[in-house]
Design a protein around this motif. Sequence first.
Motif, PDB file in Angstrom:
ATOM      1  N   HIS A  21       1.231  -0.866   0.093  1.00 39.98           N
ATOM      2  CA  HIS A  21       0.195   0.006   0.100  1.00 39.98           C
ATOM      3  C   HIS A  21       0.511   1.387   0.096  1.00 39.98           C
ATOM      4  O   HIS A  21       0.556   2.270  -0.718  1.00 39.98           O
ATOM      5  N   ALA A  22       1.384   1.297   0.670  1.00 41.78           N
ATOM      6  CA  ALA A  22       3.030   2.478   0.470  1.00 41.78           C
ATOM      7  C   ALA A  22       3.710   2.544  -1.136  1.00 41.78           C
ATOM      8  O   ALA A  22       3.907   3.989  -1.110  1.00 41.78           O
ATOM      9  N   ASN A  23       3.188   1.892  -1.923  1.00 42.17           N
ATOM     10  CA  ASN A  23       3.208   2.084  -3.507  1.00 42.17           C
ATOM     11  C   ASN A  23       2.859   3.226  -3.649  1.00 42.17           C
ATOM     12  O   ASN A  23       1.376   3.238  -3.405  1.00 42.17           O
ATOM     13  N   PRO A  24       3.768   4.486  -3.766  1.00 41.69           N
ATOM     14  CA  PRO A  24       2.647   6.007  -4.595  1.00 41.69           C
ATOM     15  C   PRO A  24       0.889   5.062  -5.734  1.00 41.69           C
ATOM     16  O   PRO A  24       0.366   6.267  -5.480  1.00 41.69           O
ATOM     17  N   PHE A  75      10.949   3.852  -0.868  1.00 42.71           N
ATOM     18  CA  PHE A  75      10.176   4.400   0.560  1.00 42.71           C
ATOM     19  C   PHE A  75      10.427   5.287   0.728  1.00 42.71           C
ATOM     20  O   PHE A  75       9.544   6.736   1.603  1.00 42.71           O
ATOM     21  N   ASP A  76      11.197   6.428  -0.072  1.00 47.16           N
ATOM     22  CA  ASP A  76      11.493   8.039  -0.071  1.00 47.16           C
ATOM     23  C   ASP A  76      10.187   8.823  -1.031  1.00 47.16           C
ATOM     24  O   ASP A  76      10.716   9.959  -0.625  1.00 47.16           O
ATOM     25  N   HIS A  77       8.773   8.222  -1.406  1.00 48.69           N
ATOM     26  CA  HIS A  77       7.962   9.245  -2.051  1.00 48.69           C
ATOM     27  C   HIS A  77       6.673   9.500  -0.877  1.00 48.69           C
ATOM     28  O   HIS A  77       7.150   8.787   0.295  1.00 48.69           O
ATOM     29  N   TRP A  78       6.714  10.994  -1.110  1.00 48.74           N
ATOM     30  CA  TRP A  78       6.054  11.345   0.074  1.00 48.74           C
ATOM     31  C   TRP A  78       5.122  10.828  -0.111  1.00 48.74           C
ATOM     32  O   TRP A  78       4.260  10.244   1.262  1.00 48.74           O
ATOM     33  N   ALA A  79       4.152  10.100  -0.664  1.00 49.98           N
ATOM     34  CA  ALA A  79       2.968   9.217  -0.319  1.00 49.98           C
ATOM     35  C   ALA A  79       2.973   7.417   0.032  1.00 49.98           C
ATOM     36  O   ALA A  79       2.447   7.492   0.852  1.00 49.98           O
ATOM     37  N   SER A  80       4.573   7.257  -0.160  1.00 47.74           N
ATOM     38  CA  SER A  80       5.189   5.677   0.689  1.00 47.74           C
ATOM     39  C   SER A  80       5.259   6.200   2.523  1.00 47.74           C
ATOM     40  O   SER A  80       4.544   5.905   2.929  1.00 47.74           O
ATOM     41  N   LYS A  81       5.733   7.456   2.340  1.00 45.17           N
ATOM     42  CA  LYS A  81       6.670   7.956   3.690  1.00 45.17           C
ATOM     43  C   LYS A  81       4.810   7.928   4.682  1.00 45.17           C
ATOM     44  O   LYS A  81       4.805   8.490   5.901  1.00 45.17           O
ATOM     45  N   SER A  82       3.629   8.460   3.636  1.00 42.02           N
ATOM     46  CA  SER A  82       1.943   9.045   4.329  1.00 42.02           C
ATOM     47  C   SER A  82       1.593   7.796   4.684  1.00 42.02           C
ATOM     48  O   SER A  82       0.992   7.591   6.380  1.00 42.02           O
ATOM     49  N   LEU A 137     -14.360  18.846   2.349  1.00 43.18           N
ATOM     50  CA  LEU A 137     -13.743  18.339   3.166  1.00 43.18           C
ATOM     51  C   LEU A 137     -12.962  17.376   2.883  1.00 43.18           C
ATOM     52  O   LEU A 137     -12.252  17.183   4.063  1.00 43.18           O
ATOM     53  N   VAL A 138     -13.545  16.254   2.778  1.00 45.90           N
ATOM     54  CA  VAL A 138     -13.147  14.799   3.163  1.00 45.90           C
ATOM     55  C   VAL A 138     -11.885  15.101   2.172  1.00 45.90           C
ATOM     56  O   VAL A 138     -10.767  14.356   2.979  1.00 45.90           O
ATOM     57  N   TYR A 139     -11.497  15.031   1.353  1.00 43.69           N
ATOM     58  CA  TYR A 139     -10.873  15.554   0.175  1.00 43.69           C
ATOM     59  C   TYR A 139      -9.006  16.820   1.098  1.00 43.69           C
ATOM     60  O   TYR A 139      -7.755  15.862   1.216  1.00 43.69           O
ATOM     61  N   ALA A 140      -8.868  17.309   0.867  1.00 40.16           N
ATOM     62  CA  ALA A 140      -8.582  18.682   1.807  1.00 40.16           C
ATOM     63  C   ALA A 140      -8.336  18.245   3.284  1.00 40.16           C
ATOM     64  O   ALA A 140      -6.932  18.449   3.506  1.00 40.16           O
ATOM     65  N   SER A 141      -9.324  17.531   4.239  1.00 37.15           N
ATOM     66  CA  SER A 141      -8.612  16.868   5.718  1.00 37.15           C
ATOM     67  C   SER A 141      -8.048  15.580   4.744  1.00 37.15           C
ATOM     68  O   SER A 141      -6.973  15.521   5.842  1.00 37.15           O
ATOM     69  N   LYS A 142      -8.305  14.962   4.265  1.00 38.44           N
ATOM     70  CA  LYS A 142      -7.632  13.509   4.189  1.00 38.44           C
ATOM     71  C   LYS A 142      -5.784  13.945   3.589  1.00 38.44           C
ATOM     72  O   LYS A 142      -4.849  13.458   3.920  1.00 38.44           O
ATOM     73  N   LEU A 143      -6.082  14.861   2.739  1.00 40.13           N
ATOM     74  CA  LEU A 143      -4.579  15.208   2.676  1.00 40.13           C
ATOM     75  C   LEU A 143      -3.458  15.676   2.893  1.00 40.13           C
ATOM     76  O   LEU A 143      -2.708  15.704   3.516  1.00 40.13           O
ATOM     77  N   TRP A 144      -4.738  16.831   4.165  1.00 44.38           N
ATOM     78  CA  TRP A 144      -3.214  17.132   5.239  1.00 44.38           C
ATOM     79  C   TRP A 144      -3.305  16.514   6.159  1.00 44.38           C
ATOM     80  O   TRP A 144      -2.141  16.443   7.065  1.00 44.38           O
ATOM     81  N   TYR A 145      -4.102  15.138   6.399  1.00 43.17           N
ATOM     82  CA  TYR A 145      -3.398  14.210   7.718  1.00 43.17           C
ATOM     83  C   TYR A 145      -2.623  13.472   6.843  1.00 43.17           C
ATOM     84  O   TYR A 145      -2.181  12.703   7.835  1.00 43.17           O
ATOM     85  N   LEU A 146      -2.080  13.501   5.720  1.00 48.91           N
ATOM     86  CA  LEU A 146      -1.202  12.329   5.285  1.00 48.91           C
ATOM     87  C   LEU A 146      -0.378  13.266   4.897  1.00 48.91           C
ATOM     88  O   LEU A 146       1.245  12.342   5.492  1.00 48.91           O
ATOM     89  N   LEU A 152       4.454  12.958  10.951  1.00 49.93           N
ATOM     90  CA  LEU A 152       5.182  11.601  12.378  1.00 49.93           C
ATOM     91  C   LEU A 152       6.121  11.037  11.820  1.00 49.93           C
ATOM     92  O   LEU A 152       6.883  10.511  12.565  1.00 49.93           O
ATOM     93  N   TYR A 153       6.093  10.383  10.509  1.00 51.86           N
ATOM     94  CA  TYR A 153       7.015   9.358   9.954  1.00 51.86           C
ATOM     95  C   TYR A 153       8.394  10.145   9.563  1.00 51.86           C
ATOM     96  O   TYR A 153       9.672   8.993  10.291  1.00 51.86           O
ATOM     97  N   GLU A 154       8.605  11.072   9.373  1.00 55.47           N
ATOM     98  CA  GLU A 154       9.963  11.345   9.485  1.00 55.47           C
ATOM     99  C   GLU A 154      10.572  11.844  10.588  1.00 55.47           C
ATOM    100  O   GLU A 154      12.065  11.551  11.185  1.00 55.47           O
TER     101      GLU A 154
END
Length: 158
Positions: A21-24, A75-82, A137-146, A152-154
């Motif tokens: 799932h960490a695959n972008p 795992f260096d991609h933003w999406a992977s780290k999210s 609202l869902v997308y804005a909050s989800k992307l900000w959450y990611l 957090l991961y970093e």
Amino acid sequence: MTVGKRIASLFRMDDDTWARHANPWSVWSRTTVLPLLILAAWSRVWIGWWALVPGAAALLWTWFNPRLFGRPHSFDHWASKSVLGERVWTNRDENPVPEHHRVVPNVLNGVNGVGTLFVIWGVVQLSIWPTVFGTALVYASKLWYLDRMVWLYEDTHP
């Protein structure tokens, strides 16, 4: 047990599934789930009870998506780290997260919940504005959450 951990358990998210799932491609293609669910629910106007078929397909896509793609080469991609950060957040009852990461994800999940209520209202009433507003609202909050999950991961995996 956190809500996230319960959801991960429901989706049978083991180590391999989290890594896949960490695959972008998995992260970005999963953003199609909400529009597919909305379209399926809205389609009841055109196809009646047959709308359950695309609805079920969208739910199956939600489960299947983290398993479809292979482990990323890096795992260096933003999406992977999210996704990796999301896993850290999900396991916070066993491994507490730093203090400065404890409030905002919960607030963003709350905003996501409010957005979801607007989407449900809009779809039930077949009304565009609450559906679009809720989706935003869902997308804005989800992307900000990611994005917070990347931070957090970093912070936890220097």
